[in-house]
Design a protein around this motif. Sequence first.
Motif, PDB file in Angstrom:
ATOM      1  N   THR A  91     -10.437  -8.634  -1.668  1.00 37.86           N
ATOM      2  CA  THR A  91     -11.674  -8.908  -1.073  1.00 37.86           C
ATOM      3  C   THR A  91     -11.339  -8.634   0.597  1.00 37.86           C
ATOM      4  O   THR A  91     -10.454  -9.022   1.056  1.00 37.86           O
ATOM      5  N   TRP A 111       0.805  -1.195   0.021  1.00 40.97           N
ATOM      6  CA  TRP A 111      -0.019   0.074  -0.037  1.00 40.97           C
ATOM      7  C   TRP A 111       0.963   1.197  -0.087  1.00 40.97           C
ATOM      8  O   TRP A 111       0.283   2.200  -0.606  1.00 40.97           O
ATOM      9  N   ASN A 112       1.875   1.197   0.786  1.00 43.30           N
ATOM     10  CA  ASN A 112       2.791   2.371   0.947  1.00 43.30           C
ATOM     11  C   ASN A 112       3.785   2.534  -0.104  1.00 43.30           C
ATOM     12  O   ASN A 112       5.016   2.249   0.350  1.00 43.30           O
ATOM     13  N   SER A 150       8.808  -2.529  18.682  1.00 38.93           N
ATOM     14  CA  SER A 150       9.780  -3.529  18.382  1.00 38.93           C
ATOM     15  C   SER A 150       9.947  -3.703  16.704  1.00 38.93           C
ATOM     16  O   SER A 150       9.210  -3.176  16.165  1.00 38.93           O
ATOM     17  N   VAL A 154     -12.713  -8.802   4.420  1.00 36.95           N
ATOM     18  CA  VAL A 154     -13.565  -9.409   5.379  1.00 36.95           C
ATOM     19  C   VAL A 154     -14.359  -8.428   5.912  1.00 36.95           C
ATOM     20  O   VAL A 154     -13.863  -7.332   6.563  1.00 36.95           O
ATOM     21  N   ALA A 193      -4.799 -10.932  11.000  1.00 40.96           N
ATOM     22  CA  ALA A 193      -3.415 -10.517  10.744  1.00 40.96           C
ATOM     23  C   ALA A 193      -3.662  -9.117   9.791  1.00 40.96           C
ATOM     24  O   ALA A 193      -3.000  -8.919   8.893  1.00 40.96           O
ATOM     25  N   THR A 194      -4.369  -8.276  10.530  1.00 44.74           N
ATOM     26  CA  THR A 194      -4.679  -7.206   9.477  1.00 44.74           C
ATOM     27  C   THR A 194      -4.029  -5.986   9.745  1.00 44.74           C
ATOM     28  O   THR A 194      -4.008  -4.741   9.139  1.00 44.74           O
ATOM     29  N   MET A 214       8.997  -5.296  13.893  1.00 48.65           N
ATOM     30  CA  MET A 214       7.897  -6.232  13.851  1.00 48.65           C
ATOM     31  C   MET A 214       7.989  -7.536  13.107  1.00 48.65           C
ATOM     32  O   MET A 214       7.282  -8.349  13.272  1.00 48.65           O
ATOM     33  N   TYR A 257      15.096  -6.829   9.525  1.00 49.68           N
ATOM     34  CA  TYR A 257      13.685  -6.706   9.177  1.00 49.68           C
ATOM     35  C   TYR A 257      13.265  -7.586   8.320  1.00 49.68           C
ATOM     36  O   TYR A 257      13.103  -7.093   7.005  1.00 49.68           O
TER      37      TYR A 257
HETATM   38  P1  FAD Z   1       0.064  -5.177   7.302  1.00 46.74           P
HETATM   39  O1  FAD Z   1       1.593  -5.296   6.458  1.00 46.74           O
HETATM   40  O2  FAD Z   1      -0.556  -3.797   7.378  1.00 46.74           O
HETATM   41  O3  FAD Z   1      -0.773  -6.260   6.526  1.00 46.74           O
HETATM   42  C1  FAD Z   1      -2.227  -6.120   6.962  1.00 46.74           C
HETATM   43  C2  FAD Z   1      -3.039  -6.567   5.443  1.00 46.74           C
HETATM   44  O4  FAD Z   1      -4.420  -6.741   6.042  1.00 46.74           O
HETATM   45  C3  FAD Z   1      -3.258  -5.408   4.762  1.00 46.74           C
HETATM   46  O5  FAD Z   1      -2.632  -5.883   3.306  1.00 46.74           O
HETATM   47  C4  FAD Z   1      -4.565  -4.895   4.695  1.00 46.74           C
HETATM   48  O6  FAD Z   1      -5.065  -4.721   3.307  1.00 46.74           O
HETATM   49  C5  FAD Z   1      -5.137  -6.138   4.868  1.00 46.74           C
HETATM   50  N1  FAD Z   1      -6.446  -6.180   5.687  1.00 46.74           N
HETATM   51  C6  FAD Z   1      -6.819  -5.230   6.887  1.00 46.74           C
HETATM   52  N2  FAD Z   1      -8.187  -5.317   7.142  1.00 46.74           N
HETATM   53  C7  FAD Z   1      -8.720  -6.256   6.146  1.00 46.74           C
HETATM   54  C8  FAD Z   1      -9.958  -6.801   6.044  1.00 46.74           C
HETATM   55  N3  FAD Z   1     -11.005  -6.503   6.694  1.00 46.74           N
HETATM   56  N4  FAD Z   1     -10.145  -7.751   4.893  1.00 46.74           N
HETATM   57  C9  FAD Z   1      -9.073  -8.042   4.222  1.00 46.74           C
HETATM   58  N5  FAD Z   1      -8.019  -7.648   4.263  1.00 46.74           N
HETATM   59  C10 FAD Z   1      -7.693  -6.539   5.238  1.00 46.74           C
HETATM   60  N6  FAD Z   1       7.950  -1.811  11.243  1.00 46.74           N
HETATM   61  C11 FAD Z   1       8.965  -2.113  11.483  1.00 46.74           C
HETATM   62  O7  FAD Z   1       9.174  -2.884  12.301  1.00 46.74           O
HETATM   63  N7  FAD Z   1      10.029  -1.632  10.685  1.00 46.74           N
HETATM   64  C12 FAD Z   1       9.919  -0.653   9.635  1.00 46.74           C
HETATM   65  O8  FAD Z   1      10.994  -0.355   9.277  1.00 46.74           O
HETATM   66  C13 FAD Z   1       8.779  -0.362   9.404  1.00 46.74           C
HETATM   67  N8  FAD Z   1       8.270   0.541   8.335  1.00 46.74           N
HETATM   68  C14 FAD Z   1       7.270   0.782   7.987  1.00 46.74           C
HETATM   69  C15 FAD Z   1       6.737   1.731   6.849  1.00 46.74           C
HETATM   70  C16 FAD Z   1       5.493   2.072   6.722  1.00 46.74           C
HETATM   71  C17 FAD Z   1       5.123   3.186   5.540  1.00 46.74           C
HETATM   72  C18 FAD Z   1       4.439   1.412   7.548  1.00 46.74           C
HETATM   73  C19 FAD Z   1       3.199   2.030   7.409  1.00 46.74           C
HETATM   74  C20 FAD Z   1       4.700   0.562   8.580  1.00 46.74           C
HETATM   75  C21 FAD Z   1       5.910   0.277   8.979  1.00 46.74           C
HETATM   76  N9  FAD Z   1       6.340  -0.540   9.583  1.00 46.74           N
HETATM   77  C22 FAD Z   1       7.449  -0.882  10.182  1.00 46.74           C
HETATM   78  C23 FAD Z   1       5.095  -1.215  10.297  1.00 46.74           C
HETATM   79  C24 FAD Z   1       4.572  -2.336   9.410  1.00 46.74           C
HETATM   80  O9  FAD Z   1       3.234  -2.344   9.378  1.00 46.74           O
HETATM   81  C25 FAD Z   1       5.008  -3.624   9.997  1.00 46.74           C
HETATM   82  O10 FAD Z   1       6.345  -3.984  10.164  1.00 46.74           O
HETATM   83  C26 FAD Z   1       4.454  -5.022   9.267  1.00 46.74           C
HETATM   84  O11 FAD Z   1       4.932  -4.830   7.812  1.00 46.74           O
HETATM   85  C27 FAD Z   1       3.027  -5.259   9.408  1.00 46.74           C
HETATM   86  O12 FAD Z   1       2.864  -6.504   8.580  1.00 46.74           O
HETATM   87  P2  FAD Z   1       1.298  -7.221   9.041  1.00 46.74           P
HETATM   88  O13 FAD Z   1       1.115  -8.270   8.037  1.00 46.74           O
HETATM   89  O14 FAD Z   1       1.112  -7.320  10.337  1.00 46.74           O
HETATM   90  O15 FAD Z   1       0.348  -5.965   8.710  1.00 46.74           O
END
Ligand code: FAD
Length: 556
Positions: free
Chosen positions: A119, A59-60, A445, A121, A151-152, A447, A74
């Motif tokens: 899609t 997304w970003n 931390s 949820v 895992a949103t 992530m 990371y």
């Molecule tokens: P996400 O990557 O956010 O994935 C969640 C997914 O769930 C998304 O794709 C979303 O579309 C989907 N979703 C949500 N709700 C629904 C729904 N209802 N139905 C279907 N799909 C849904 N963390 C660090 O530790 N180090 C970093 O350097 C770092 N850099 C970052 C840079 C940016 C620009 C941002 C925004 C965050 C950063 N983070 C960083 C935090 C980052 O979000 C996490 O590191 C990690 O990528 C999170 O993974 P995730 O799978 O938990 O969540």
Amino acid sequence: MTSTQQDVPCREARGETEFDAIVVGAGFAGLYMLHKLRELGMKATAIERADGVGGTWHWNRYPGCRCDIESLAYSYSFSEELQREWTWTHRYAAQPEILSYLNHVADRFDLRKDIQLSTSVTAAHYDDASATWAVETDSGERLRSRFFVMATGCLSDRQVPNFAGLESFRGDWYHTGAWPHEGVDFTGKRVAVIGTGSSGIQSIPLIAKQAERLYVLQRTPQFAIPAWNGPMDPEVMRHTRENYADYRQKILDSFVAVPFETQDHGAHEADPQTREAVFEAAWKDGGYLMLLAYPDLIFDERSNAHVSAFVKQKIQARIDDASLAEKLTPSYPFGAKRLCVDTDYFETYNRDNVTLVSLRETPLQEIIPGGIRTSGGDLDVDVIVFATGFDAMTGALLAVDIRGRNGIALRDAWAAGPKSYLGIAVSGFPNMFTITGPGSPSVLSNMVPAIEQHVDWLGALLTYMRDNGFETVEAEREPELDWAARVDEIASATLYPRADSWYMGRNVPGKVEGFMPFAGGTIMYREIVEDIAARGYSGFALDSRTPARTVEHATV
Ligand code: FAD
Ligand code: N01
């Protein structure tokens, strides 16, 4: 069709509506969770709103987007082959590289066939009689599963402030968290960026280089430490690759899951010269780890005052105009808002085509067709970039209509703020899990290890259930309340509550305030949750009742 495109019809069209587990999201967390469930022999599916995998990194796509934890750390550790075959090109990889990595992971572990893209949820309701979750999507699919994993993401529910008049704006506007895949050409444009958090700070220097004029609308100045990013030293890459086990162990042994050696005493105890030298070394190393230069910087007011003064002076030295430098200097404790990591951010204000608009002095009043009206006058712009952040940690969870036992809505259960046992499970919501949920170290931390730790822990729990004939697991209320109290207690021993941050929920109007992550560090957290597992998952109710349902696929 490329490997990033969806190549499977929806589950329902394939006649597959019953699963052992449904995972929502296909970022770092969803991908690894899906892989883990498969390893356990479960029939699992992941459902993802985006049209590709990668989550945050899908997304970003704004200019300058990259990680601020070094890429060597990371990244996933769960597969020796994966970490041996991947080469990071920079100390901090840029968004396209992290996205390719996650696409590679999806391909390498053959995950795509079980991921439903594009899609969302919309609802998930627990049925007590059958002990299953009924899950609905925006395409009208109705699926059922025994386990339901959110895992949103902690930072996925983006926020565009409700400014009056946005619909009247004649130009284009974008949120950094939903950036167009084709990019945005700012050449010859007058641009306003609203927001100076990590996303603003990464994108502003690059937008400034392209745009004719850039207005930066700042509500709160931010602490940023230079990244000193550069190409990965091939020798460092080779050495780490050959010694990944040691490197990952250092991650496990660190307070925020990033290899780093801190001092063995507080900053206020050090003599001024030594302290200055330690800060200087941390500054030269750059990045987020400045916050760990001494172990007490976020806990002790005196120590924090020392590091704040040091960093403020560094910030001011980067800006030519002293009064501008003053406006760009933060006044809350260092690190109490998520520390930013920058490349040329403060120097950008030395450019002739960049103007800082302090919204504290001249508040934003409304968006007008030709731009933005502040109390200090109108800004004529062609493009507005909202770098205004996210409804962090709870936003994406509460956006889904989740109902647990007896129809209780998660939104009601959390009306006074999130209460979760270990940040993983919520009482009243059996067999539902939140990866890096509120109450876990998560955003305090690195992530990726935080995600892996949750997924591995859940994998062990599901194995335990299978081996012992348990059908359901549910957090008990008392341990959950005790955990919430502990999260609060640790947070109140820190300086985090002193800033208006998204950690505190203060960035979203109307959101209940409270510090959401567990601030005790990843080592303490891991010890606690491993101890709970070793004691037969104390604090969880495990039930072996066979529910009134036909289990076609359940293999656990
Ligand atoms: P996400 O990557 O956010 O994935 C969640 C997914 O769930 C998304 O794709 C979303 O579309 C989907 N979703 C949500 N709700 C629904 C729904 N209802 N139905 C279907 N799909 C849904 N963390 C660090 O530790 N180090 C970093 O350097 C770092 N850099 C970052 C840079 C940016 C620009 C941002 C925004 C965050 C950063 N983070 C960083 C935090 C980052 O979000 C996490 O590191 C990690 O990528 C999170 O993974 P995730 O799978 O938990 O969540
Ligand atoms: O969001 P933010 P972000 N009017 O909430 C301002 C991770 N991340 O997308 O500070 C005017 O930090 C708001 O002002 P204030 C990282 O964890 C990492 O930048 O609330 N302004 C702030 O300046 C990060 O912390 C990287 O007063 C308004 C900005 O918008 C998290 O994601 C890169 C406003 C929002 O900053 C979120 O970062 C990007 C309003 N109504 C993200 N509402 C890396 O570097 C908000 N603001 C790895």
